[in-house]
Design an enzyme around this catalytic site. Structure first.
Site, PDB file in Angstrom:
ATOM      1  N   ARG A 114      -2.692  -3.049  -2.127  1.00  0.00           N
ATOM      2  CA  ARG A 114      -3.976  -2.333  -2.125  1.00  0.00           C
ATOM      3  C   ARG A 114      -4.325  -1.796  -3.523  1.00  0.00           C
ATOM      4  O   ARG A 114      -5.441  -1.971  -4.008  1.00  0.00           O
ATOM      5  CB  ARG A 114      -3.892  -1.178  -1.122  1.00  0.00           C
ATOM      6  N   ASN A 129      -0.562  -1.530   6.601  1.00  0.00           N
ATOM      7  CA  ASN A 129      -1.124  -1.399   7.952  1.00  0.00           C
ATOM      8  C   ASN A 129      -0.538  -2.435   8.915  1.00  0.00           C
ATOM      9  O   ASN A 129      -1.089  -2.648   9.996  1.00  0.00           O
ATOM     10  CB  ASN A 129      -2.640  -1.574   7.902  1.00  0.00           C
ATOM     11  N   LYS A 165       3.941  -9.070  -4.067  1.00  0.00           N
ATOM     12  CA  LYS A 165       3.880 -10.513  -4.283  1.00  0.00           C
ATOM     13  C   LYS A 165       3.025 -10.769  -5.537  1.00  0.00           C
ATOM     14  O   LYS A 165       2.041 -10.057  -5.720  1.00  0.00           O
ATOM     15  CB  LYS A 165       3.215 -11.219  -3.080  1.00  0.00           C
ATOM     16  N   GLY A 169      -2.757 -11.260  -0.299  1.00  0.00           N
ATOM     17  CA  GLY A 169      -1.326 -11.026  -0.471  1.00  0.00           C
ATOM     18  C   GLY A 169      -0.992  -9.985  -1.527  1.00  0.00           C
ATOM     19  O   GLY A 169       0.160  -9.627  -1.709  1.00  0.00           O
ATOM     20  N   ALA A 188       2.424  -7.779   2.743  1.00  0.00           N
ATOM     21  CA  ALA A 188       2.188  -6.764   1.703  1.00  0.00           C
ATOM     22  C   ALA A 188       1.464  -5.548   2.270  1.00  0.00           C
ATOM     23  O   ALA A 188       1.342  -4.522   1.599  1.00  0.00           O
ATOM     24  CB  ALA A 188       1.342  -7.379   0.589  1.00  0.00           C
ATOM     25  N   SER A 189       1.005  -5.654   3.512  1.00  0.00           N
ATOM     26  CA  SER A 189       0.141  -4.607   4.061  1.00  0.00           C
ATOM     27  C   SER A 189       0.909  -3.378   4.522  1.00  0.00           C
ATOM     28  O   SER A 189       1.947  -3.482   5.164  1.00  0.00           O
ATOM     29  CB  SER A 189      -0.656  -5.164   5.242  1.00  0.00           C
TER      30      SER A 189
HETATM   31  P1  B16 Z   1      -3.167  -2.865   3.049  1.00  0.00           P
HETATM   32  P2  B16 Z   1      -0.442  -9.952   3.776  1.00  0.00           P
HETATM   33  C1  B16 Z   1      -1.948  -8.255   2.349  1.00  0.00           C
HETATM   34  O1  B16 Z   1      -1.362  -8.639   3.567  1.00  0.00           O
HETATM   35  C2  B16 Z   1      -3.371  -8.776   2.242  1.00  0.00           C
HETATM   36  O2  B16 Z   1      -3.382 -10.182   2.146  1.00  0.00           O
HETATM   37  C3  B16 Z   1      -4.026  -8.205   1.016  1.00  0.00           C
HETATM   38  O3  B16 Z   1      -5.366  -8.649   0.930  1.00  0.00           O
HETATM   39  C4  B16 Z   1      -3.966  -6.672   1.088  1.00  0.00           C
HETATM   40  O4  B16 Z   1      -4.526  -6.088  -0.074  1.00  0.00           O
HETATM   41  C5  B16 Z   1      -2.506  -6.236   1.234  1.00  0.00           C
HETATM   42  O5  B16 Z   1      -1.948  -6.833   2.389  1.00  0.00           O
HETATM   43  C6  B16 Z   1      -2.370  -4.744   1.373  1.00  0.00           C
HETATM   44  O6  B16 Z   1      -2.944  -4.369   2.586  1.00  0.00           O
HETATM   45  O7  B16 Z   1      -4.325  -2.323   2.283  1.00  0.00           O
HETATM   46  O8  B16 Z   1      -3.419  -2.997   4.540  1.00  0.00           O
HETATM   47  O9  B16 Z   1      -1.883  -2.110   2.750  1.00  0.00           O
HETATM   48  O10 B16 Z   1      -1.347 -11.113   3.556  1.00  0.00           O
HETATM   49  O11 B16 Z   1       0.678  -9.835   2.770  1.00  0.00           O
HETATM   50  O12 B16 Z   1       0.014  -9.816   5.211  1.00  0.00           O
HETATM   51 MG    MG Z   2      -1.824 -13.178   3.779  1.00  0.00          MG
END
Ligand code: B16
Ligand code: MG
Length: 218
Positions: A49, A118, A145, A46, A115-116
């Protein structure tokens, strides 16, 4: 009865990309000469990056120039994207589709709160990009978060009050974000790790219609 809405986290809730993040960070740590355990990875879930790389460098007691950090962020993300490339509709975690279908049938507003950066490509790969009434991801927020910004924006886009918003999350940071926002938090994963959640389930196969109705109608 007030109208309720639901916000879903993505990684570790709808799809198991949490494992892909772990593999890519572990690979980077090993390249830099130290180990990175699954237990340590809990604190990365969460988390953005950039913040994740800071945590990793703290674990390895490494300092780095901005240029090095940018290069490592890119190589980690490239490896992560190569895992995502092989995903399909079959990678939606067990029990999730049933819950999403029920919520759509009953016209419950649903949002993605991830938070991603992607998130949209992942949703497209698993064919869920058209199902959410709002999609808020790492490209839309400036505060990661446990700051509740991602969920606050999601609730606003759904037109739902914070107290009527239910958040499904697999990370400690995400549960804290939902709680800080005054939302109802549902932890997906180890209840000991996610003990701050209002409700806990190991996964979506444990979530039945009675529980959803109770949440939506109370
Ligand atoms: P990205 P969520 C988060 O997604 C991941 O849990 C976390 O491990 C990651 O570093 C973060 O997204 C950023 O992701 O590198 O793809 O931008 O759990 O909030 O859906
Ligand atoms: Mg998650």
């Amino acid at each position: 009865m007030s109208r309720k809405g639901i916000i879903f986290d993505l990684d570790g809730v709808i799809v198991d990309t949490a494992g892909f993040h772990y593999l890519a960070w572990k690979h980077l740590a090993n390249d830099l000469g130290f180990d990175f355990t699954e237990k340590q990875n809990e604190a990365f879930k969460g988390v953005s990056r950039v913040k994740s790389l800071e945590l990793l460098l703290e674990i390895g007691k490494k300092t780095a120039t901005q240029e090095e950090k940018d290069q490592w962020l890119k190589s980690k993300n490239d490896e992560y994207l190569s895992y995502i490339d092989n995903m399909s509709h079959d990678d939606i975690l067990p029990g999730v589709a049933k819950v999403l279908d029920y919520l759509k049938e009953n016209k419950v507003p649903i949002a993605l709160g991830s938070a991603s950066k992607n998130a949209v490509p992942i949703l497209k790969r698993v064919k869920l990009h058209k199902i959410f009434d709002a999609t808020v991801d790492g490209n839309d927020v400036s505060k990661a978060k446990p700051n509740p910004e991602v969920f606050v924006i999601g609730a606003k886009e759904l037109g739902i009050d914070a107290a009527d918003t239910i958040v499904f999350e697999d990370s400690i940071a995400g549960i804290q974000a939902a709680n800080i926002a005054g939302m109802i938090s549902v932890g997906i994963g180890d209840a000991k790790v996610l003990q701050e959640a209002d409700y806990n389930f190991n996964d979506f196969t444990e979530i039945d219609i009675q529980f959803l109705d109770k949440l939506l109608n109370s």
